[in-house]
Design a protein around this motif. Structure first.
Motif, PDB file in Angstrom:
ATOM      1  N   HIS A   1       1.177  -1.139   0.014  1.00  0.00           N
ATOM      2  CA  HIS A   1      -0.153  -0.198  -0.276  1.00  0.00           C
ATOM      3  C   HIS A   1       1.573   1.239  -0.214  1.00  0.00           C
ATOM      4  O   HIS A   1       1.403   1.251   0.886  1.00  0.00           O
ATOM      5  CB  HIS A   1      -0.891  -0.174   0.716  1.00  0.00           C
ATOM      6  N   PRO A   2       1.506   2.369  -1.047  1.00  0.00           N
ATOM      7  CA  PRO A   2       2.133   3.037  -1.204  1.00  0.00           C
ATOM      8  C   PRO A   2       1.309   4.430  -0.053  1.00  0.00           C
ATOM      9  O   PRO A   2       0.524   4.481   0.063  1.00  0.00           O
ATOM     10  CB  PRO A   2       1.937   3.673  -2.745  1.00  0.00           C
ATOM     11  N   ILE A   3       2.682   4.890   0.800  1.00  0.00           N
ATOM     12  CA  ILE A   3       1.583   6.391   1.474  1.00  0.00           C
ATOM     13  C   ILE A   3       2.852   6.854   0.951  1.00  0.00           C
ATOM     14  O   ILE A   3       2.550   8.259   1.334  1.00  0.00           O
ATOM     15  CB  ILE A   3       2.407   5.220   2.973  1.00  0.00           C
ATOM     16  N   LEU A   4       4.290   7.109  -0.170  1.00  0.00           N
ATOM     17  CA  LEU A   4       4.805   8.320  -0.246  1.00  0.00           C
ATOM     18  C   LEU A   4       5.311   8.446  -1.551  1.00  0.00           C
ATOM     19  O   LEU A   4       5.952   7.380  -2.153  1.00  0.00           O
ATOM     20  CB  LEU A   4       6.009   8.467   0.872  1.00  0.00           C
ATOM     21  N   CYS A   5       5.801   8.955  -2.256  1.00  0.00           N
ATOM     22  CA  CYS A   5       6.360   8.849  -4.010  1.00  0.00           C
ATOM     23  C   CYS A   5       6.980  10.267  -4.401  1.00  0.00           C
ATOM     24  O   CYS A   5       6.805  11.199  -3.826  1.00  0.00           O
ATOM     25  CB  CYS A   5       6.034   7.933  -4.004  1.00  0.00           C
ATOM     26  N   LEU A   6       8.862   9.358  -4.633  1.00  0.00           N
ATOM     27  CA  LEU A   6       9.341  10.540  -5.630  1.00  0.00           C
ATOM     28  C   LEU A   6       9.144  10.727  -6.574  1.00  0.00           C
ATOM     29  O   LEU A   6       9.552   9.003  -7.292  1.00  0.00           O
ATOM     30  CB  LEU A   6      10.957  10.174  -4.552  1.00  0.00           C
ATOM     31  N   ASN A   7       9.230  11.278  -7.415  1.00  0.00           N
ATOM     32  CA  ASN A   7       9.563  10.920  -8.560  1.00  0.00           C
ATOM     33  C   ASN A   7      10.714  11.472  -9.574  1.00  0.00           C
ATOM     34  O   ASN A   7      11.165  13.043  -8.931  1.00  0.00           O
ATOM     35  CB  ASN A   7       8.290  12.309  -9.520  1.00  0.00           C
ATOM     36  N   THR A   8      11.332  10.478 -10.230  1.00  0.00           N
ATOM     37  CA  THR A   8      11.755  11.789 -10.360  1.00  0.00           C
ATOM     38  C   THR A   8      12.621  11.220 -12.097  1.00  0.00           C
ATOM     39  O   THR A   8      13.436  10.941 -12.772  1.00  0.00           O
ATOM     40  CB  THR A   8      13.243   9.883 -10.177  1.00  0.00           C
ATOM     41  N   TRP A   9      11.166  11.606 -12.009  1.00  0.00           N
ATOM     42  CA  TRP A   9      11.462  11.927 -14.868  1.00  0.00           C
ATOM     43  C   TRP A   9      11.838  13.319 -14.785  1.00  0.00           C
ATOM     44  O   TRP A   9      12.453  14.245 -13.056  1.00  0.00           O
ATOM     45  CB  TRP A   9       9.689  12.189 -14.921  1.00  0.00           C
TER      46      TRP A   9
END
Length: 255
Positions: free
Chosen positions: A196-204
């Protein structure tokens, strides 16, 4: 600047995609974008374009959702659970920041809640590339490997893996015909992890390149961007996302 362009661009491109490629747009008009990406994840052929744009829109929203212009302290309850999984919050920070910096291709670094024996609440870090999704029901499109750096893609093991992928995808699309038991058994791909995702960092690149450049000689590059991202996280929202007051993960948080 780059991040704002990313959010607005994702919305515009998704709307254009849906109007061009969905035979009956009204079928998706009332659906949440997460439901659209899950509905199209198992058909890598005709639904690939729809999935890619829906997943990117969702991932970008998830990225922005947990940012704050003000400093937000990490709640003690969340800190204690994260320390049980990673040893320390600093270890988690380094794992997310340096994983992002090391990714050769564009994608996302996720902090996810997992089911783990012995720990009622546990967390791990995983990556997805391009428009890959971390959700179990979209496991076929997780894209957790950077194919730019993979070798041996034509050996026997890879070929068998590819055949299994296609078989599982078609099986998943046929669940309605095979009955409820088969549908339940193949709700997740074989080997799929309940997360269950709770946080993400975009690396595009278009998120950070405008402001940070390629490296230390310019604005510090992707590493500096990731380090600054960590300082802008709204940890109150992350704790709410984790729903850690529940001792065990419930089935309604796994899709």
């Amino acid at each position: 600047m780059g991040s704002l362009r990313t959010g607005n661009g994702a919305i515009d491109e998704a709307n254009t995609c849906f109007s061009r490629h969905i035979e009956k747009p009204q079928d998706f008009a009332s659906k949440h974008v997460k439901d659209i990406l899950l509905a199209t994840a198992r058909n890598p052929g005709e639904d690939a374009v729809i999935f890619n744009h829906a997943s990117m829109l969702h991932n970008n929203h998830f990225f922005f959702k947990h940012l704050s212009t003000k400093h937000v302290e990490m709640p003690q309850t969340l800190r204690e659970y994260l320390e049980k999984s990673f040893g320390s919050v600093e270890t988690l920070r380094q794992e997310m920041v340096y994983t992002a910096a090391a990714m050769f291709g564009p994608g996302f670094v996720w902090l996810v809640k997992v089911s783990q024996p012995g720990l009622p609440v546990a967390f791990k870090v995983l990556t997805t590339y391009l428009a890959g999704s971390p959700y179990p029901a979209a496991h076929w499109r997780r894209q957790d490997m950077d194919m730019n750096t993979q070798t041996g893609s034509w050996d026997d093991t890879a070929i068998q893996h590819g055949k299994a992928y296609l078989d599982n995808s078609s099986y998943g699309m046929a669940n309605k015909r095979r009955g409820a038991a088969a549908s339940e058994r193949h709700n997740h791909a074989p080997g799929g992890t309940n997360v269950h995702p709770i946080l993400c960092l975009n690396t595009w690149e278009h998120v950070w390149l405008w402001d940070y450049g390629f490296g230390a000689s310019q604005g510090g590059g992707k590493l500096k961007y990731a380090e600054n991202w960590w300082k802008k996280i709204d940890w109150e929202l992350v704790q709410k996302e984790a729903n850690i007051h529940k001792l065990e993960m419930s089935s309604n948080t796994s899709a």
